[in-house]
Design an enzyme around this catalytic site. Structure first.
Site, short mmCIF file in Angstrom:
data_model
loop_
_atom_site.label_atom_id
_atom_site.label_comp_id
_atom_site.label_asym_id
_atom_site.label_seq_id
_atom_site.Cartn_x
_atom_site.Cartn_y
_atom_site.Cartn_z
N GLU A 152 8.48 -8.69 7.57
CA GLU A 152 9.44 -8.19 6.56
C GLU A 152 10.82 -8.84 6.78
OE1 GLU A 152 7.66 -4.08 5.07
OE2 GLU A 152 8.25 -3.94 7.16
C1 HEC Z 1 7.32 -6.88 2.24
C2 HEC Z 1 7.15 -5.60 1.58
C3 HEC Z 1 8.07 -4.44 1.90
C4 HEC Z 1 9.44 -4.47 2.05
C5 HEC Z 1 10.38 -5.66 2.02
C6 HEC Z 1 9.84 -3.09 2.26
N1 HEC Z 1 8.75 -2.26 2.22
FE1 HEC Z 1 8.78 -0.27 2.33
N2 HEC Z 1 6.79 -0.24 2.50
C7 HEC Z 1 5.96 -1.35 2.42
C8 HEC Z 1 4.64 -1.00 2.89
C9 HEC Z 1 3.44 -1.91 2.99
C10 HEC Z 1 4.69 0.37 3.24
C11 HEC Z 1 3.60 1.18 3.93
C12 HEC Z 1 3.73 0.83 5.41
C13 HEC Z 1 3.04 1.78 6.36
O1 HEC Z 1 2.70 2.88 5.96
O2 HEC Z 1 2.88 1.41 7.54
C14 HEC Z 1 6.06 0.81 2.98
C15 HEC Z 1 6.50 2.11 3.17
C16 HEC Z 1 7.79 2.54 2.88
C17 HEC Z 1 8.23 3.91 2.92
C18 HEC Z 1 7.39 5.12 3.34
C19 HEC Z 1 6.96 5.97 2.18
C20 HEC Z 1 6.09 7.10 2.65
O3 HEC Z 1 5.59 7.84 1.81
O4 HEC Z 1 5.90 7.27 3.87
C21 HEC Z 1 9.55 3.92 2.56
C22 HEC Z 1 10.46 5.13 2.44
C23 HEC Z 1 9.93 2.56 2.33
N3 HEC Z 1 8.83 1.74 2.51
C24 HEC Z 1 11.22 2.13 2.02
C25 HEC Z 1 11.62 0.82 2.18
C26 HEC Z 1 13.00 0.40 2.30
C27 HEC Z 1 14.21 1.32 2.25
C28 HEC Z 1 12.99 -0.95 2.48
C29 HEC Z 1 14.16 -1.86 2.73
C30 HEC Z 1 14.97 -1.53 3.91
C31 HEC Z 1 11.58 -1.38 2.42
N4 HEC Z 1 10.80 -0.27 2.28
C32 HEC Z 1 11.16 -2.69 2.47
C33 HEC Z 1 6.35 -2.59 1.98
C34 HEC Z 1 7.66 -3.05 2.04
#
Ligand code: HEC
Ligand code: HEC
Length: 349
Positions: A152
């Site tokens: 990421e």
């Molecule tokens: C490259 C893709 C990607 C980027 C960039 C990214 N995310 Fe995500 N996000 C994901 C994925 C895949 C998951 C699930 C990961 C896991 O559960 O381990 C996730 C999960 C989450 C969750 C959890 C939701 C839950 O129901 O538990 C949140 C909140 C979130 N992201 C916010 C953010 C924020 C704020 C940023 C920037 C700081 C960000 N994400 C950047 C792909 C991304």
């Protein structure tokens, strides 16, 4: 059901209805309707009494500082947070659509793909832990994992802070809100505050719960009843229709034996605790936006909602449910997405 792990943080009043449903609902035979015309007695009994419903309407988050929300929103969309100024939170979480993407596994840095399916950011502050395996306690901790993850942002806080300090607009906005200016804590706080503001209120189903009997279709009403009588609600409940329990995927049947090609991510909560009983245990996901967030499951392996419902019945409830009932349940799930900033969610070109 001995794999159901109630989180230690859940207070008894929250956990009590869950336990009650686990004990009662799973043994109750569902009412099966063959068409959408309901006998009047049943139609009347479908009017909910909000106090006793296992699913509650979503409410707007209160008490959030609007300046922090808009600063957080800017940061959320800022590509400079990524190592090569090439990735933002919004790269994977599209706020104009469903708060997620439509990949089975989102593309990561350097030709990689992420280990699990993207979760939506809408309503996520209501979940008792963040991520499929619950490895972050809250929205602030969640951001740290994105910053450090080599697939990421793949960077460090000092690097991000250095870049943002060169932007006089940010310097100004931060110092107006936070006396210490641009720091890791304040960046986390702003993004997390924006995250907490992301609620999808006023869904057809919530309007139905609040007394508008015509807000959802007869099929969705039957679907809600089936969702309760089959026992889906034992795991998917509360205002976010999930998000507050850790449960094994495959209570009655081995999901992974059929799917093949096991991955480390399939171990779920085991990767966090190292305890044998946490193998294949996941946080129950919210179903609030399930209708808008295919593909399904942590592995993104299932394309349609109907198929996801059928797999759930077999693996989590130990039964096969008739195709017509699956369609009713899908109609119910389709009534759950609400509005964000007064607009219905879903893809807008
Ligand atoms: C490259 C893709 C990607 C980027 C960039 C990214 N995310 Fe995500 N996000 C994901 C994925 C895949 C998951 C699930 C990961 C896991 O559960 O381990 C996730 C999960 C989450 C969750 C959890 C939701 C839950 O129901 O538990 C949140 C909140 C979130 N992201 C916010 C953010 C924020 C704020 C940023 C920037 C700081 C960000 N994400 C950047 C792909 C991304
Ligand atoms: C014993 C607990 C339990 C029961 C009962 C249960 N589920 Fe689930 N559900 C889960 C868990 C855990 C997951 C996440 C599995 C994964 O991907 O790792 C899940 C995932 C889902 C998903 C996919 C969501 C997404 O965003 O990918 C849907 C849809 C779903 N359930 C619907 C249902 C329906 C409908 C029923 C009743 C027929 C049901 N569930 C019964 C625990 C349960």
């Amino acid at each position: 059901m001995n794999h159901t792990v109630l989180n230690e943080g859940i207070k008894l009043p929250d956990a009590f209805p869950v336990i009650l449903y686990l004990l009662v609902s799973l043994s109750v035979s569902p009412v099966v309707f063959s068409d959408e015309v309901l006998p009047e007695s049943i139609a009347l009994s479908l009017q909910p009494d909000l106090r006793h419903e296992p699913i509650q309407p979503l409410r707007q988050a209160e008490g959030l500082n609007p300046h922090k929300i808009s600063l957080g929103e800017r940061l959320f969309h800022d590509l400079r947070l990524g190592r090569d100024n090439d990735m933002a939170c919004s790269s994977c979480h599209n706020i104009k659509d469903n708060g997620a993407d439509h990949y089975a596994h989102a593309p990561g840095r350097d030709g990689t793909t992420l280990d699990v399916n993207t979760l939506t950011v809408f309503n996520s502050s209501l979940n008792h832990r963040q991520f499929w395996d619950g490895h972050a306690r809250n929205l602030e901790d969640q951001i740290d994992t994105v910053v450090a993850n080599t697939k990421e942002f793949a960077t460090t806080w000092p690097t991000i802070i250095g870049k943002l300090k060169q932007d006089t607009g940010y310097v100004h906005s931060f110092t107006e809100i936070y006396p210490a200016g641009i720091t890791a804590d304040n960046i986390r706080n702003a993004i997390a505050t924006f995250g907490r503001s992301l609620r999808t209120i006023n869904s057809p189903f919530d309007r139905f719960l609040l007394g508008d009997a015509d807000a959802i279709s007869p099929a969705a009403k039957v679907g809600y009843r089936l969702f309760k009588t089959y026992g889906c609600v034992a795991c998917h409940q509360g205002s976010n229709v999930g998000g507050n329990l850790f449960v094994k995927l495959g209570v009655f049947k081995d999901y992974f034996a059929l799917r093949r090609n096991p991955t480390r991510a399939d171990l779920g909560r085991f990767n966090v605790t190292g305890k044998a009983r946490d193998r294949h245990v996941f946080r129950v996901p919210s179903l609030r936006l399930a209708a808008l967030t295919p593909p399904y499951f942590h592995d993104g392996s299932v394309t349609t909602l109907a198929e996801a419902v059928s797999i759930m019945a077999e693996h989590q409830l130990g039964r096969t449910i008739p195709g017509q009932d699956i369609l009713y349940i899908v109609a119910f799930l389709e009534s759950l997405p609400g509005e964000y900033r007064g607009q219905p969610l879903g893809y807008k070109p």
